[in-house]
Design a protein around this motif. Sequence first.
Motif, mmCIF file in Angstrom:
data_model
loop_
_atom_site.group_PDB
_atom_site.id
_atom_site.type_symbol
_atom_site.label_atom_id
_atom_site.label_comp_id
_atom_site.label_asym_id
_atom_site.label_seq_id
_atom_site.Cartn_x
_atom_site.Cartn_y
_atom_site.Cartn_z
ATOM 1 N N PRO A 136 -4.037 -2.606 4.850
ATOM 2 C CA PRO A 136 -5.019 -1.918 5.687
ATOM 3 C C PRO A 136 -5.519 -2.725 6.876
ATOM 4 O O PRO A 136 -6.126 -2.175 7.776
ATOM 5 C CB PRO A 136 -6.164 -1.613 4.721
ATOM 6 C CG PRO A 136 -5.982 -2.551 3.601
ATOM 7 C CD PRO A 136 -4.521 -2.875 3.520
ATOM 8 N N SER A 181 -7.938 -1.251 -3.516
ATOM 9 C CA SER A 181 -8.901 -0.209 -3.135
ATOM 10 C C SER A 181 -10.336 -0.545 -3.516
ATOM 11 O O SER A 181 -11.267 -0.003 -2.923
ATOM 12 C CB SER A 181 -8.510 1.136 -3.758
ATOM 13 O OG SER A 181 -7.390 1.675 -3.102
ATOM 14 N N VAL A 205 -6.516 4.687 -0.080
ATOM 15 C CA VAL A 205 -5.417 4.567 0.874
ATOM 16 C C VAL A 205 -4.918 5.968 1.234
ATOM 17 O O VAL A 205 -4.701 6.794 0.349
ATOM 18 C CB VAL A 205 -4.256 3.754 0.252
ATOM 19 C CG1 VAL A 205 -3.053 3.714 1.167
ATOM 20 C CG2 VAL A 205 -4.718 2.362 -0.103
ATOM 21 N N HIS A 253 0.072 5.891 4.400
ATOM 22 C CA HIS A 253 0.251 4.454 4.261
ATOM 23 C C HIS A 253 0.977 4.052 2.973
ATOM 24 O O HIS A 253 1.174 2.866 2.725
ATOM 25 C CB HIS A 253 -1.097 3.738 4.349
ATOM 26 C CG HIS A 253 -1.732 3.874 5.693
ATOM 27 N ND1 HIS A 253 -1.204 3.299 6.836
ATOM 28 C CD2 HIS A 253 -2.828 4.544 6.100
ATOM 29 C CE1 HIS A 253 -1.952 3.603 7.875
ATOM 30 N NE2 HIS A 253 -2.945 4.369 7.453
#
Length: 167
Positions: A63, A137, A143, A147
Amino acid sequence: MIKIVIMAVVLAVVIRHFIFNTTMVIGQSMEPTLHERERMICLVFPNYFSDPKRGDIVIIDAPDESGKEYVKRVIGLPGDHIQIEEGKVFVNGVALKENYTHPGVSTGIYQDKAWDIKEGEFFVMGDNRQQGMSIDSRYFGPVEKKHVRSRAALRYYPFSKFTVFSH
């Protein structure tokens, strides 16, 4: 000769981006399931036909836009409520049975301890729940589906640990 080289390059790009790719595990975030330097074949094409399922091992874009990829396990699906209480993961109020984590290690939190997973999102975590061993996460939030790069199909190296992952 040039046509053959061009066709080979195009074929390689198509296979890598639309059919399957290989990846090497870097780090300890997926222990005890996967270990540093193990290699896997991951399928890309299932993402065009279905969403990952709870328990699938997936490859996601990092990310932080570093260009890295992370190997994680899908814990939460769209519509799920994920909560971590007293070291246990709860999905929609039911404690998740996680036989893939280190026995006796409790799941920690970073900031939040509860998440509602929206449509088109997934909650992913590493199997190694020891403090600071997995950025997932719990740290960066759910997510987006776009992705999720691919799903682990098989571990082929080391050969002694050859494993086919079920989907």
